[in-house]
Design a protein around this motif. Structure first.
Motif, PDB file in Angstrom:
ATOM      1  N   PRO A   1      53.344  32.553  25.404  1.00 41.99           N
ATOM      2  CA  PRO A   1      52.227  33.530  25.967  1.00 41.99           C
ATOM      3  C   PRO A   1      52.385  33.434  27.308  1.00 41.99           C
ATOM      4  O   PRO A   1      52.282  32.267  27.798  1.00 41.99           O
ATOM      5  N   LEU A   2      52.579  35.045  28.051  1.00 45.12           N
ATOM      6  CA  LEU A   2      52.219  34.705  29.563  1.00 45.12           C
ATOM      7  C   LEU A   2      51.159  33.698  29.278  1.00 45.12           C
ATOM      8  O   LEU A   2      50.560  33.443  30.252  1.00 45.12           O
ATOM      9  N   ALA A   3      49.649  34.794  28.614  1.00 48.32           N
ATOM     10  CA  ALA A   3      48.132  34.203  29.340  1.00 48.32           C
ATOM     11  C   ALA A   3      48.211  32.694  29.304  1.00 48.32           C
ATOM     12  O   ALA A   3      47.278  32.444  29.953  1.00 48.32           O
ATOM     13  N   ASP A   4      49.164  32.092  28.252  1.00 46.10           N
ATOM     14  CA  ASP A   4      48.668  30.292  28.342  1.00 46.10           C
ATOM     15  C   ASP A   4      49.000  30.008  30.042  1.00 46.10           C
ATOM     16  O   ASP A   4      48.083  28.944  29.670  1.00 46.10           O
ATOM     17  N   LYS A   5      49.976  30.672  30.393  1.00 51.37           N
ATOM     18  CA  LYS A   5      50.302  30.189  32.030  1.00 51.37           C
ATOM     19  C   LYS A   5      49.703  30.164  33.012  1.00 51.37           C
ATOM     20  O   LYS A   5      49.241  29.749  34.140  1.00 51.37           O
ATOM     21  N   VAL A   6      49.351  32.049  33.144  1.00 53.95           N
ATOM     22  CA  VAL A   6      48.910  32.280  34.310  1.00 53.95           C
ATOM     23  C   VAL A   6      47.430  32.877  34.578  1.00 53.95           C
ATOM     24  O   VAL A   6      47.020  32.649  36.014  1.00 53.95           O
ATOM     25  N   LEU A   7      46.826  33.340  33.408  1.00 51.02           N
ATOM     26  CA  LEU A   7      45.487  33.614  33.927  1.00 51.02           C
ATOM     27  C   LEU A   7      44.445  33.157  34.054  1.00 51.02           C
ATOM     28  O   LEU A   7      43.141  32.646  34.829  1.00 51.02           O
ATOM     29  N   GLN A   8      44.383  31.082  33.649  1.00 46.90           N
ATOM     30  CA  GLN A   8      43.280  30.345  33.786  1.00 46.90           C
ATOM     31  C   GLN A   8      43.906  30.262  35.976  1.00 46.90           C
ATOM     32  O   GLN A   8      42.633  30.042  36.507  1.00 46.90           O
ATOM     33  N   ALA A   9      44.557  29.830  36.276  1.00 47.07           N
ATOM     34  CA  ALA A   9      45.108  29.942  37.661  1.00 47.07           C
ATOM     35  C   ALA A   9      44.092  30.347  38.430  1.00 47.07           C
ATOM     36  O   ALA A   9      43.278  31.462  39.452  1.00 47.07           O
ATOM     37  N   LEU A  10      44.708  32.987  37.683  1.00 45.37           N
ATOM     38  CA  LEU A  10      43.502  33.192  38.259  1.00 45.37           C
ATOM     39  C   LEU A  10      42.333  33.623  38.687  1.00 45.37           C
ATOM     40  O   LEU A  10      41.797  34.108  39.191  1.00 45.37           O
ATOM     41  N   THR A  11      41.460  33.459  37.496  1.00 51.40           N
ATOM     42  CA  THR A  11      40.490  33.330  36.548  1.00 51.40           C
ATOM     43  C   THR A  11      39.706  31.898  37.862  1.00 51.40           C
ATOM     44  O   THR A  11      38.335  32.775  38.285  1.00 51.40           O
ATOM     45  N   ALA A  12      40.238  30.881  38.053  1.00 50.57           N
ATOM     46  CA  ALA A  12      39.258  30.278  39.174  1.00 50.57           C
ATOM     47  C   ALA A  12      39.749  30.521  40.498  1.00 50.57           C
ATOM     48  O   ALA A  12      38.732  29.785  41.266  1.00 50.57           O
ATOM     49  N   ASP A  13      39.931  31.878  40.836  1.00 53.90           N
ATOM     50  CA  ASP A  13      40.745  32.316  42.371  1.00 53.90           C
ATOM     51  C   ASP A  13      39.721  33.754  42.027  1.00 53.90           C
ATOM     52  O   ASP A  13      40.083  34.288  43.372  1.00 53.90           O
ATOM     53  N   ASN A  14      39.222  34.003  40.955  1.00 57.39           N
ATOM     54  CA  ASN A  14      38.424  35.072  41.041  1.00 57.39           C
ATOM     55  C   ASN A  14      39.196  36.180  41.365  1.00 57.39           C
ATOM     56  O   ASN A  14      38.649  36.572  42.064  1.00 57.39           O
ATOM     57  N   LEU A  15      40.242  36.271  40.671  1.00 56.05           N
ATOM     58  CA  LEU A  15      41.387  37.815  40.546  1.00 56.05           C
ATOM     59  C   LEU A  15      40.961  37.699  39.036  1.00 56.05           C
ATOM     60  O   LEU A  15      41.385  37.251  38.199  1.00 56.05           O
ATOM     61  N   ILE A  16      40.517  39.444  39.040  1.00 52.70           N
ATOM     62  CA  ILE A  16      40.954  40.442  37.870  1.00 52.70           C
ATOM     63  C   ILE A  16      41.810  40.845  37.155  1.00 52.70           C
ATOM     64  O   ILE A  16      41.361  41.616  38.770  1.00 52.70           O
ATOM     65  N   VAL A  17      41.956  40.872  36.081  1.00 51.70           N
ATOM     66  CA  VAL A  17      43.958  41.886  36.236  1.00 51.70           C
ATOM     67  C   VAL A  17      42.718  42.554  35.841  1.00 51.70           C
ATOM     68  O   VAL A  17      42.091  42.933  35.030  1.00 51.70           O
ATOM     69  N   THR A  18      43.709  43.538  36.004  1.00 54.12           N
ATOM     70  CA  THR A  18      43.059  45.407  35.847  1.00 54.12           C
ATOM     71  C   THR A  18      44.252  45.718  35.349  1.00 54.12           C
ATOM     72  O   THR A  18      45.148  46.288  35.229  1.00 54.12           O
ATOM     73  N   LEU A  19      44.397  46.751  33.839  1.00 54.86           N
ATOM     74  CA  LEU A  19      45.173  48.385  33.688  1.00 54.86           C
ATOM     75  C   LEU A  19      44.761  49.710  33.607  1.00 54.86           C
ATOM     76  O   LEU A  19      44.127  49.593  33.923  1.00 54.86           O
ATOM     77  N   ASP A  20      45.600  50.119  34.502  1.00 54.31           N
ATOM     78  CA  ASP A  20      45.423  51.616  34.656  1.00 54.31           C
ATOM     79  C   ASP A  20      47.325  52.529  34.260  1.00 54.31           C
ATOM     80  O   ASP A  20      47.752  51.768  33.960  1.00 54.31           O
ATOM     81  N   TYR A  21      46.511  53.453  33.763  1.00 55.33           N
ATOM     82  CA  TYR A  21      47.844  54.244  33.152  1.00 55.33           C
ATOM     83  C   TYR A  21      47.806  55.970  34.001  1.00 55.33           C
ATOM     84  O   TYR A  21      46.981  56.674  34.508  1.00 55.33           O
ATOM     85  N   LEU A  22      48.963  55.284  33.714  1.00 59.34           N
ATOM     86  CA  LEU A  22      49.647  56.652  34.699  1.00 59.34           C
ATOM     87  C   LEU A  22      50.645  57.625  34.010  1.00 59.34           C
ATOM     88  O   LEU A  22      51.929  56.636  34.755  1.00 59.34           O
ATOM     89  N   ASP A  23      50.899  58.890  33.251  1.00 54.48           N
ATOM     90  CA  ASP A  23      52.324  58.759  33.180  1.00 54.48           C
ATOM     91  C   ASP A  23      53.574  58.414  32.221  1.00 54.48           C
ATOM     92  O   ASP A  23      54.467  58.218  32.545  1.00 54.48           O
ATOM     93  N   GLY A  24      51.888  58.187  31.735  1.00 50.89           N
ATOM     94  CA  GLY A  24      53.142  56.918  30.153  1.00 50.89           C
ATOM     95  C   GLY A  24      53.292  55.486  30.602  1.00 50.89           C
ATOM     96  O   GLY A  24      53.728  54.986  29.878  1.00 50.89           O
ATOM     97  N   GLN A  25      52.669  55.277  31.564  1.00 52.93           N
ATOM     98  CA  GLN A  25      52.813  53.573  32.227  1.00 52.93           C
ATOM     99  C   GLN A  25      51.509  52.933  32.120  1.00 52.93           C
ATOM    100  O   GLN A  25      50.821  54.007  32.269  1.00 52.93           O
ATOM    101  N   VAL A  26      52.092  51.558  32.011  1.00 47.37           N
ATOM    102  CA  VAL A  26      50.649  50.769  31.987  1.00 47.37           C
ATOM    103  C   VAL A  26      50.942  49.785  32.667  1.00 47.37           C
ATOM    104  O   VAL A  26      51.860  49.445  34.088  1.00 47.37           O
ATOM    105  N   ILE A  27      49.866  50.339  34.431  1.00 40.89           N
ATOM    106  CA  ILE A  27      50.089  49.754  35.856  1.00 40.89           C
ATOM    107  C   ILE A  27      49.011  48.411  35.998  1.00 40.89           C
ATOM    108  O   ILE A  27      47.918  48.707  35.354  1.00 40.89           O
TER     109      ILE A  27
END
Length: 364
Positions: A161-187
């Motif tokens: 799973p993508l989250a298994d390998k990438v979220l821990q390091a991101l969280t340790a660096d105090n970087l927060i994932v954001t999801l925005d919705y625009l014209d049918g796309q998820v950014i």
């Protein structure tokens, strides 16, 4: 700002259907954690048809902003003359439901390498892994360009799973994932966690009752075993000499990194293990909303707050729960905390760690 939880309902294609508010509802938000929400409708409510449709989705709006959007996954009800409860799981769940393949651009019968390895700043690793696998899936999810934020890390995928390998390091660096919705796309993007100005003490009225725990280091030196077997195996050692001097203690540990690429920098594995074994000063408390500490105005989930209570003086991320009932009205409860005394919570964390280990072993 609108102090009520409002739910906008969409069909499986993302077409808006209707919205409602003023019902019993909950919303739980934390940085880099799947958001969840619930709402309760009478079984003759006019919105129920849209809610019960297969693939129905809900966006949750609070204090002027959309706070999460996702699938209405469960819809238990009672009858006759009963109620239906909608359980919403945010779209961040897809990072646990979509996998990283060894060769994302190839078909399943042409996975010609064991692992796909990403190395670099944690933001770049996160976004590169997502972008390659979004393209593979053909989904309308777009990744914003990386700004190169975060510490150097490495992630290796073999149907994980993508989250298994990438979220821990991101969280340790105090970087927060954001999801925005625009014209049918998820950014998909990341934002640095902001620190709420000031230091909160009991005298400020923000921290409520609290518990704390101080724990010494569990590792000061890590040996990392890389590729090869027997005397041909590669080894490196990573030490925290400052920590050893501070505690006058040496604690050795070992990390297996035999599945890394031939030229991979395996000191990264040692540094990550040292971070996990560092001294801990845990603090858990419920916070009170005040004029200077208000959700949506001075902070959102994942932001940081400095709290000084008892012997603890530290910065911690904020999570928030919002409940709306006929008895109590709307209640916003911010939390900080990394002490888990509850047996069920500890068991769940242990199971999650075992599951990650099993996924690694099962995919080799």
């Amino acid at each position: 700002m609108d102090d009520t939880l409002t739910f906008a309902i969409y069909d499986k294609a993302g077409t808006y259907k209707r919205q409602f508010s003023g019902v019993e509802a909950t919303l739980d938000l934390a940085g880099n954690v799947i958001p969840t929400a619930t709402f309760v409708l009478d079984d003759d409510d006019p919105a129920l048809g849209a809610v019960l449709a297969n693939g129905a989705r809900a966006a949750v709006l609070f204090r002027g902003e959309q706070r999460c959007r996702g699938l209405i996954r469960r819809k238990p009800g009672t009858g006759p003359n009963g109620q239906v409860t909608g359980h919403v799981v945010g779209d961040l769940r897809k990072l646990w439901e979509w996998q990283g393949r060894p060769v994302p651009s190839a078909t399943i019968d042409a996975q010609t390498q064991a692992y796909r390895t990403y190395t670099g700043p944690s933001e770049a690793v996160f976004k590169n892994a997502l972008a390659e696998n979004f393209a593979r899936l053909g989904v309308p999810w777009v990744v914003a360009p990386s700004l190169g934020r975060g510490s150097t890390t490495r992630a290796e995928f073999r149907f994980h799973p993508l989250a298994d390998k990438v979220l821990q390091a991101l969280t340790a660096d105090n970087l927060i994932v954001t999801l925005d919705y625009l014209d049918g796309q998820v950014i998909v993007d990341t934002r640095p966690a902001r620190t709420v100005p000031g230091v909160f003490t009991v005298a400020t009225g923000v921290p409520d009752e609290f518990t704390y725990d101080l724990t010494g280091p569990t590792a000061t030196r890590i040996i990392v075993g890389g590729r090869g077997e027997g005397v041909e195996r590669q080894f490196v050692e990573v030490r925290d000499t400052v920590l050893e001097a501070d505690w006058n203690d040496i604690i050795e540990g070992f990390v297996d990194a035999r599945n890394t690429d031939e030229d991979a920098d395996i000191t990264v594995d040692g540094l990550e293990a040292l971070a996990e074994g560092a001294p801990k000063s845990g603090l858990t408390t419920t916070l009170n909303e005040t004029d200077r500490f208000r959700y949506g105005t001075t902070y959102v989930e994942g932001d940081l707050v400095r709290v000084r209570v008892g012997p603890i003086d530290r910065v911690q991320p904020i999570s928030v729960s919002v409940t709306e009932t006929t008895e109590d009205g709307l209640v916003v409860t911010p939390h900080i905390g990394d002490i888990e005394d509850d047996t069920d919570t500890i068991l769940a964390q242990q199971i999650a760690r075992l599951a990650r280990g099993a996924r690694d072993t099962g995919r080799r």
